[in-house]
Design an enzyme around this catalytic site. Sequence first.
Site: not given
Ligand code: BGC
Length: 642
Positions: A225
């Site tokens: 993540d």
């Molecule tokens: C989120 C993810 C997301 C990623 C990219 C993170 O803050 O938890 O679900 O895909 O950001 O935007």
Amino acid sequence: MDLTLSLAQKATATVGADDWHTIELPQVRRLTLCDGPVGVRCEDPTSPSPDDFNKHDSYPATCLPCGAAVGASWNPDAVREAAAGIAAEAKALGVDVLLGPAMNHKRTPLGGRNFEYISEDPVLTGTLAAAYVEGVQSRGVAACVKHFCLNNTEYNRLTIDIDVDEDVLRDVYLKGFEIAVKSAAPLCLMGAYVRVDGKYCCENERLLSRILRDEWGYAGTVISDWRAIHDRVAALRAGCDLEMPFMSERSAESVVQAVQSGELDARTLDRAIDRLRALGDATAGSGEAPDPAQAYLAARALAEESAVLLKNDGILPLRGKVAVIGGRAKSPKYQGGGSARMNARQVTSLYDELSKRLSITYAEGFTAGEADERLLAEAERVAKAADVAVVCLSSPPSDDAEDRDRPSMRLEAGAYALVERLAAIGTPIVLVLQSGAPIEIPCRDKVAAILETFLAGSGGGEATARILTGEVNPSGKLAETYPERYEDCPAAAFYGTDPDRMRYGEGFLTGYRYYRTKRVQTAYPFGFGLSYTSFRYDSLSVETDGDEIVCSVRVTNTGDRSGKETVQLYAHLRDGVERELIGYRKAYIPAGKTVAVEIRVPCERLTVWKDGATRANNGYEIIAAPHSEADGVKASFHKICK
Ligand code: BGC
């Protein structure tokens, strides 16, 4: 081992080049990654920031109903089709990896990202996530299931250490991922922010290597993540192939040093490169041209499949003079906030779509915040002159967003006040809800009908109008319990008690498993949803066929409208939990007809994790029911699967 790449090149390839790309290397394609899950959120670098979360707005694209609606559809075909539509749009924008589906188990209704997640049941979550993955990957785009695992709430998500018993971890929190990984082979999987056993998920070897790869046989690419990695070398060693986004030169340098010092096996790095290369190969090619009109229709169809009719005293479908009340009828809450927020190409409103079908009057009544006496008085006047008042309300604007949990399960004070005032007039009220998660509806006895439409995406307004007018017969069923009040929720006692650690003390008794087993009254149970017709369940037969059981239920449509019914199969699998969902099927049943609905269930769904392995019972009672609290029809089953 690829001799053409230097150690430094390889190390750099396993960390992002910027927010959304990897680097280009000989034989390893530069990849573009974008959110997900409701549509492609491909940043337009020339556009200004739309909110306090996103740096830029994204290019316009089709917006699907949110994950909560995906769950309530109980319809893998509709999900597959809708996901294929947005993937074609992603492909045309040069996207290789679409960051979805989000599929964490819904443990408490306060979870800020529950709107993105699918269900409080792992079988429903896993099978619908699998359909989403299949749809996306059918268009040459990689799906990325997220967030593996236990990111069930936003409470201190960047540091919290989750404490959950092994059997509960396996059979509840990992089960959905296991189903999706094994049945749909997502090309990517995203590690979560939280810690488990004290180790961050993206650096957790037990989760990423032993369970995911060794036990489940996962061959795809594991991505972190965004900013979830604290130690790049530990993450690589644990099995996290790609760190996103670019953080600093330090990440790649640490990998080079670790290989040189022997701290990191060079083969681990090579394996990560091999997976990135394979991912690039699998997503190469231009794909079919997107069809926005078709994508919109698939989004609308999914919204129609998912809207849940919670109550109907016979007032729906609409007839007579209709007053539409509530600012959300004109300006819908159709998506949530955070990384899932996108720039929807087209959004239909209930007001516009009902106006095309009926002659209606309108009053704003309430949009957000406190009650406004002037708006209330106008709404009363408009409602008085009508045969029925359609009151359209949403969850508070700040609910349903990443990075924060919901403060409560309640609507804003002004929303409840509006219903109370209109109820006193006597004109029957149809309550239309736009919410990404369960809300308390204490006024439900004062209204004639309730339709939960969730955050319904581009086609939500049209789908809602088609359901309210009877063009479409509602068929959604809740994928999570709507408790009477938040305090009834089994996780409530264990939520937010310690800023560093969260104990999942309710164990297996999560969601409907708890309410059913402990006989706790709910507002609307898991699996519940009405139709404009009615169904009768007659008999259930169960047979084995290889490594599946085949259940057949005779269901009769006893009304004069054709409709769809989702038959749910429950079994008693372990001590202390009365029912667990093992399978389901949504079937179309013509008016007055009886249909044998066949549901195939892999035998492994009847096993439970115990003392380090999966184990089966000697026999089971299987229940086919219209929802988790219904008696349904039963059959005993004693044969052991092959
Ligand atoms: C989120 C993810 C997301 C990623 C990219 C993170 O803050 O938890 O679900 O895909 O950001 O935007």
